[in-house]
Design an enzyme around this catalytic site. Structure first.
Site, short mmCIF file in Angstrom:
data_model
loop_
_atom_site.label_atom_id
_atom_site.label_comp_id
_atom_site.label_asym_id
_atom_site.label_seq_id
_atom_site.Cartn_x
_atom_site.Cartn_y
_atom_site.Cartn_z
N LYS A 98 103.30 130.83 47.51
CA LYS A 98 103.53 131.69 46.42
C LYS A 98 102.49 132.60 46.36
CE LYS A 98 105.86 127.88 43.60
NZ LYS A 98 107.43 128.42 43.76
N ASP A 127 98.73 122.35 37.07
CA ASP A 127 99.32 122.83 38.06
C ASP A 127 99.46 124.30 38.05
OD1 ASP A 127 101.50 123.62 39.48
OD2 ASP A 127 103.14 122.75 38.32
N GLN A 160 101.95 128.65 39.63
CA GLN A 160 102.39 130.06 39.37
C GLN A 160 100.99 130.96 38.98
OE1 GLN A 160 105.22 131.39 39.39
NE2 GLN A 160 106.16 129.57 39.90
N CYS A 218 114.09 124.85 38.01
CA CYS A 218 113.63 123.54 38.30
C CYS A 218 113.04 123.16 36.99
CB CYS A 218 112.80 123.60 39.36
SG CYS A 218 113.46 123.49 40.79
N HIS A 261 107.68 122.50 35.02
CA HIS A 261 108.22 122.49 36.41
C HIS A 261 108.55 120.98 36.62
CE1 HIS A 261 109.45 122.82 40.62
NE2 HIS A 261 109.65 124.18 40.55
#
Lengths: 149, 421
Positions: free
Chosen positions: B241, B215, B218, B379, B138
């Site tokens: 999220k 990261d 998600q 993104c 991202h």
């Protein structure tokens, strides 16, 4: 007609499939690039201006059906127009998509009135106006790519 | 009278069988109509909907406990501080971190990455050093490193992917070298759904003494995350999220790193003492939490994570896997649809293009059928370039989605074909 059919009228779908005046214009003396960072629509317009008249205009790029049809129909309607007339047309087109009570503006736009359905889709208005903003940038002689943001 | 504490305790759902209809009742936003059609919410990778328990916790906090943390001698401040610090422990448990002081509250995954880039990066990354990321990051895990590299004269190296969207680990092994100072990689790709083999990638980096940031934006809401099992040095995710409020996120950092890293921002709460000659910084994690934090957000996030844990992340993942299989078949049956991102290990993200129709047009037509998807570059512009598409449509699924909703997606795609021919 449903809002969707109003948006995706046959004329628009036809210009999307077979865009007019598509491709580079050799001998253009004005050009500019437009970009919509939200959806990635990208358009480059080429103009051949002589004595304040748009003698020829073409475009290339990639984008959604609305942006592509808008660019295609814009080139068809601007060919042969003076810069002043082009500005006026841009103003009317812009008003039709953004101002409330657009009936008056649509009436003076001829074929371009098929885009009147776009105002029901706020997230798509920029798709339709991107090529017009790009032409304005080319006429103003701006080298920097114009962005919808 | 219901206390704010009761509201938070009521969060955990009873989950014997996977009763999706019952789970859906916990999410008020799912029960509405858009353009006259029942909402089919398939934009979970952008943000998840919130269970009533999270909404109630925010209302209860502002109604009953609202006050500042870590400073008042009065009762409300003590309650707020306690709720805030309890939430930190909930996050610690959620990630299986060794200590609560390794949990730093930030605005979201983006800020977590920027914190590490600014604090770790400016301290240990210099001219000629290298930072490794991947092609399928991202923008939030690209741009902070570009800014850092530009400032420090360092070099950004990028792990390539194959046509399925899987990272090429041989290439990664070649990139890891004496100049590598950090690896920053997503746990799950937001644009493709690829689950990256981060455990193995961390092992490979650690063999060379290179720390790794994962990261997890998600991943946190979709699979069980265990930072000690992964052995990562930093892990970031966003609350919104993962069923929580917007504006709150988490940076997990190994204590040994956080101890040695300088503060990210200066202000109140992050200091032990201040004179004009010298300021002594506060202990972890407060050294990295300057200013009044997003207290309500932290409390809401704690409730959200408890809700997820109550469902069971393994069960969430199993249900989503089943939905992914069904959704993949639905898309394969739809005319002119091509799925982008076909990794063997994949989360419930369906990125696709429709032959001859731009993603934006697909998105608009689906929206009119009540189906919320994302259309665009997500993104992740380098991913779009790698796969040679200007944009994709992305349907991202959550545990509260159903097969019927995927059927609706299939019907919506047939309508796209009807309109575009």
């Amino acid at each position: 007609m449903s809002e969707l059919r109003e948006l995706y009228q046959q004329v628009i779908l036809d210009h999307n499939r077979k865009p007019r005046n598509f491709g580079k214009l050799d001998g253009a003396n004005r050009t500019a690039e437009g970009y919509n960072p939200l959806c990635g629509d990208q358009v480059r317009v080429y103009l051949d201006i002589e004595a304040g008249v748009i003698r020829d205009i073409r475009f290339e790029g990639s984008g959604c059906a609305i942006s592509k049809a808008a660019a295609s129909m814009m080139t068809a309607s601007l060919k042969g127009k003076t810069i002043g007339e082009a500005d006026q047309l841009f103003g009317r087109f812009h008003d039709m998509l953004t101002a409330a009570g657009n009936g008056g503006a649509a009436a003076e736009l001829g074929k371009l009135a098929v885009f009147s359905g776009v105002c029901e889709f706020p997230s798509r208005i920029k798709c339709a106006t991107l090529p017009w903003h790009t032409v304005r940038a080319a006429l103003a002689g701006k080298d920097e790519p114009v962005s919808t943001e | 009278m219901i206390t704010a504490r009761d509201a938070r305790a009521a969060a955990a759902p009873a989950a014997a069988l996977w009763d999706v209809e019952r789970i859906r009742k916990d999410f008020p936003a799912l029960h509405q109509r858009v353009h006259g059609k029942p909402l089919v919410y398939l934009d979970n990778a952008a943000t998840s909907q919130k269970p009533q328990a999270v909404i109630d916790a925010l209302v209860a906090y502002y109604s009953l406990e609202n006050s500042n943390v870590h400073r008042g001698v009065h009762l409300l401040s003590e309650k707020a501080t306690q709720a805030y610090e309890e939430a930190r422990v909930r996050v610690q448990r959620f990630l299986n971190a060794a200590e609560a002081r390794e949990i730093v509250f930030v605005r979201g995954a983006t800020e977590g990455i920027n914190l590490v880039a600014a604090s770790y990066g400016r301290t240990w990354i210099g001219a000629g050093d290298e930072v490794i990321i991947s092609t399928i990051e991202h923008h939030s895990n690209i741009v902070p490193w570009q800014l850092l590299c530009e400032e420090r004269g360092a070099l950004l190296r990028v792990i390539p992917v194959d046509d399925a969207g899987e990272l090429l680990l041989d290439e990664y092994a070649r990139l890891l070298g004496a100049r590598t100072k950090l690896v920053a990689v997503s746990h799950i790709s937001n644009a493709l759904g690829t689950v990256n083999p981060v455990k193995r990638m961390i092992e490979m980096a650690h063999r060379q003494g290179v720390p790794v940031l994962v990261d997890g934006a998600q991943a946190a809401p979709h699979l069980r995350v265990d930072v000690r099992e992964l052995d990562c040095d930093f892990y970031v995710f966003s609350g919104h999220k993962a069923l929580g409020p917007t504006g709150i996120g988490v940076l997990y950092g190994r204590a040994e790193w956080l101890e040695r890293m300088p503060p990210y921002q200066g202000g109140g709460d992050m200091i032990a003492s201040v004179t004009f000659e010298k300021t002594t910084y506060n202990a972890l994690p407060y050294k990295f939490e300057a200013g009044t934090p997003h207290i309500a957000g932290v409390i809401g996030l704690g409730v959200a994570l408890d809700y997820l844990s109550g469902l069971g992340l393994d069960r969430v993942a199993a249900h989503e896997r089943e939905l992914l299989t069904y959704g993949t078949a639905t898309l394969q049956a739809a005319p002119g649809v091509r799925i982008i991102g076909t990794a063997r290990d994949k989360a419930s993200v369906l990125s696709f293009i429709v032959d001859g129709v731009h993603a934006h047009d697909v998105g608009t037509i689906l929206d009119h059928a009540g189906i919320a998807v994302r259309a665009g570059h997500h993104c992740a512009m380098p991913v779009m370039r790698r796969f040679g598409v200007p944009a994709t449509v992305r349907a991202s699924l959550a545990f509260y989605n159903t097969r019927e909703e995927l059927d609706a997606l299939g019907a919506g795609l047939r309508e796209v074909r009807e309109i575009f021919g």
